[in-house]
Write a protein that holds these residues in place. Sequence first.
Motif, PDB file in Angstrom:
ATOM      1  N   LEU A 243       0.831  -1.206   0.000  1.00 21.62           N
ATOM      2  CA  LEU A 243       0.000   0.000   0.000  1.00 21.62           C
ATOM      3  C   LEU A 243       0.868   1.259   0.000  1.00 21.62           C
ATOM      4  CD1 LEU A 243      -2.812  -0.940   2.563  1.00 21.62           C
ATOM      5  CD2 LEU A 243      -2.985  -0.854   0.065  1.00 21.62           C
ATOM      6  N   GLN A 244       1.941   1.245   0.776  1.00 24.65           N
ATOM      7  CA  GLN A 244       2.827   2.402   0.833  1.00 24.65           C
ATOM      8  C   GLN A 244       3.455   2.684  -0.524  1.00 24.65           C
ATOM      9  OE1 GLN A 244       5.536   1.305   3.959  1.00 24.65           O
ATOM     10  NE2 GLN A 244       4.171   2.001   5.595  1.00 24.65           N
ATOM     11  N   GLN A 245       3.830   1.629  -1.222  1.00 28.20           N
ATOM     12  CA  GLN A 245       4.451   1.825  -2.528  1.00 28.20           C
ATOM     13  C   GLN A 245       3.460   2.397  -3.533  1.00 28.20           C
ATOM     14  OE1 GLN A 245       6.141  -2.048  -3.318  1.00 28.20           O
ATOM     15  NE2 GLN A 245       8.002  -1.609  -2.175  1.00 28.20           N
ATOM     16  N   LYS A 246       2.213   1.950  -3.483  1.00 25.61           N
ATOM     17  CA  LYS A 246       1.181   2.545  -4.339  1.00 25.61           C
ATOM     18  C   LYS A 246       0.996   4.018  -4.014  1.00 25.61           C
ATOM     19  CE  LYS A 246      -1.819  -1.358  -5.524  1.00 25.61           C
ATOM     20  NZ  LYS A 246      -3.216  -1.820  -5.541  1.00 25.61           N
ATOM     21  N   LEU A 247       1.013   4.305  -2.741  1.00 29.05           N
ATOM     22  CA  LEU A 247       0.812   5.675  -2.290  1.00 29.05           C
ATOM     23  C   LEU A 247       1.941   6.579  -2.759  1.00 29.05           C
ATOM     24  CD1 LEU A 247      -1.059   7.474  -0.622  1.00 29.05           C
ATOM     25  CD2 LEU A 247       0.182   6.761   1.433  1.00 29.05           C
ATOM     26  N   VAL A 248       3.181   6.111  -2.652  1.00 33.28           N
ATOM     27  CA  VAL A 248       4.329   6.904  -3.095  1.00 33.28           C
ATOM     28  C   VAL A 248       4.244   7.183  -4.589  1.00 33.28           C
ATOM     29  CG1 VAL A 248       6.831   6.851  -3.458  1.00 33.28           C
ATOM     30  CG2 VAL A 248       5.877   6.188  -1.243  1.00 33.28           C
ATOM     31  N   LYS A 249       3.916   6.163  -5.386  1.00 33.51           N
ATOM     32  CA  LYS A 249       3.795   6.363  -6.835  1.00 33.51           C
ATOM     33  C   LYS A 249       2.714   7.385  -7.151  1.00 33.51           C
ATOM     34  CE  LYS A 249       5.227   3.783  -9.973  1.00 33.51           C
ATOM     35  NZ  LYS A 249       6.279   3.925 -11.010  1.00 33.51           N
ATOM     36  N   SER A 250       1.594   7.289  -6.449  1.00 33.26           N
ATOM     37  CA  SER A 250       0.489   8.216  -6.684  1.00 33.26           C
ATOM     38  C   SER A 250       0.882   9.637  -6.293  1.00 33.26           C
ATOM     39  CB  SER A 250      -0.749   7.783  -5.904  1.00 33.26           C
ATOM     40  OG  SER A 250      -1.219   6.530  -6.347  1.00 33.26           O
ATOM     41  N   LEU A 251       1.634   9.771  -5.203  1.00 32.00           N
ATOM     42  CA  LEU A 251       2.096  11.101  -4.786  1.00 32.00           C
ATOM     43  C   LEU A 251       3.049  11.696  -5.809  1.00 32.00           C
ATOM     44  CD1 LEU A 251       2.673  10.798  -0.931  1.00 32.00           C
ATOM     45  CD2 LEU A 251       1.153  12.414  -2.104  1.00 32.00           C
ATOM     46  N   LEU A 252       3.939  10.871  -6.342  1.00 34.08           N
ATOM     47  CA  LEU A 252       4.870  11.357  -7.365  1.00 34.08           C
ATOM     48  C   LEU A 252       4.105  11.847  -8.595  1.00 34.08           C
ATOM     49  CD1 LEU A 252       7.703   8.649  -7.162  1.00 34.08           C
ATOM     50  CD2 LEU A 252       7.817  11.029  -6.380  1.00 34.08           C
ATOM     51  N   GLU A 253       3.083  11.112  -8.982  1.00 31.12           N
ATOM     52  CA  GLU A 253       2.271  11.525 -10.128  1.00 31.12           C
ATOM     53  C   GLU A 253       1.502  12.803  -9.825  1.00 31.12           C
ATOM     54  OE1 GLU A 253      -0.068   8.063 -10.718  1.00 31.12           O
ATOM     55  OE2 GLU A 253       1.547   6.901 -11.655  1.00 31.12           O
TER      56      GLU A 253
ATOM     57  N   VAL B  63      10.359  -1.645  -5.179  1.00 29.22           N
ATOM     58  CA  VAL B  63      10.595  -3.050  -4.836  1.00 29.22           C
ATOM     59  C   VAL B  63      10.685  -3.181  -3.317  1.00 29.22           C
ATOM     60  CG1 VAL B  63      11.791  -3.551  -7.000  1.00 29.22           C
ATOM     61  CG2 VAL B  63      13.100  -2.825  -5.009  1.00 29.22           C
ATOM     62  N   THR B  64      10.627  -4.402  -2.839  1.00 25.39           N
ATOM     63  CA  THR B  64      10.781  -4.698  -1.419  1.00 25.39           C
ATOM     64  C   THR B  64      11.977  -5.620  -1.254  1.00 25.39           C
ATOM     65  OG1 THR B  64       8.396  -4.535  -1.074  1.00 25.39           O
ATOM     66  CG2 THR B  64       9.662  -5.687   0.620  1.00 25.39           C
ATOM     67  N   MET B  65      12.769  -5.376  -0.230  1.00 21.84           N
ATOM     68  CA  MET B  65      13.895  -6.259   0.034  1.00 21.84           C
ATOM     69  C   MET B  65      13.393  -7.700   0.148  1.00 21.84           C
ATOM     70  SD  MET B  65      16.591  -6.267   3.240  1.00 21.84           S
ATOM     71  CE  MET B  65      15.452  -7.069   4.392  1.00 21.84           C
TER      72      MET B  65
END
Length: 352
Positions: free
Chosen positions: A258-268, A323-325
Amino acid sequence: MTGDDANDGAGDAGRPRDRRSTALRATGLTLAGALVLGIAAAGWAYWHLNSNIKSVDINSALGEDRPPRAVTTPSGSATASPLPTGSLNILVLGSDSRSGKENQALGGGDSEGARSDTAMVVHLDAGRTKATVVSIPRDTLVTRPSCPLSSGGSTAVAYHAMFNSAYSVGGPACAVKTVESLTDVRMDHYIEIDFSGFTKLVNALGGVTVTTDEDIADDDSHLTLKAGTHHLDGKQALALARTRHGIGDGSDLGRIGLQQKLVKSLLEQIASTDLLTDPAELYRVADSVTASLTTDTGLDSLTDLMSLGQSLKGLSAGQVRMVTMPVVPAPSDSNRVVADEPEASDLWKSLR
């Protein structure tokens, strides 16, 4: 005609010129005053934003016992002040700091101190047109190295420690040292933002649109959403970033997705918002961000942050890889994870 009459006539004839001269002087003084006020306002705004930023001297705290810096190829630009173009690794933490009423109201940490609620290593490729963001699960068991304490002395080495305990026991310097120990990658910079700052940033951008793949109902984060596309305000976006029990198996890996989706959306969202054409909006966003930032001393001024931002003008949201470690369940505790080798080491090696 007497001499007095002549003088009176000359006075009458001179009055229009006097009025014009007075008007010009008044206009000039008004413009000069406006210019001075404008310069003073700009100076105050710069000082205010600059003073917002808190910093930690990571380099002095950790010394030279660290992974080597990446070799940077000088830019071929002939400009007087070329923007940096070399590769860069930045540790970005989201902390659940309890400092201030706003953070407490948003669910900040307890009396034992703040924790690193979110940890991402942002790798900028040479040229700054591509980036890889690697999330580190906070439930990862690691060997936490001995860390310097601001009060003097140092912490003991801790084995099988939770990754996010590093920030709790030793602050930003220990968080950086633990990440460098885990990855063998030098962190060139450190950026931390708290709950309040994240919420204000999202609100200043007019909210953020995110699509979720499943229904969310998390009593801990107080978020309830149906699967689908939603436009979230700052408080809702923060709740989404903290949600874990209402999705999947309830692990930290679901929250990271969810955090990764959120970051991508914020960048957009940032890319679609032309802040440079609206100085008032730009200032509002900058004030929201800087008021809740803690950085290393290499990024602790508005000039440094602007230089970093300008160097990323060729980076689009589509060129950011999330990505995730790689991890597997910990043999000692199924509720914890450990790095999955050699995949994890291969990932970190690609970022050096």
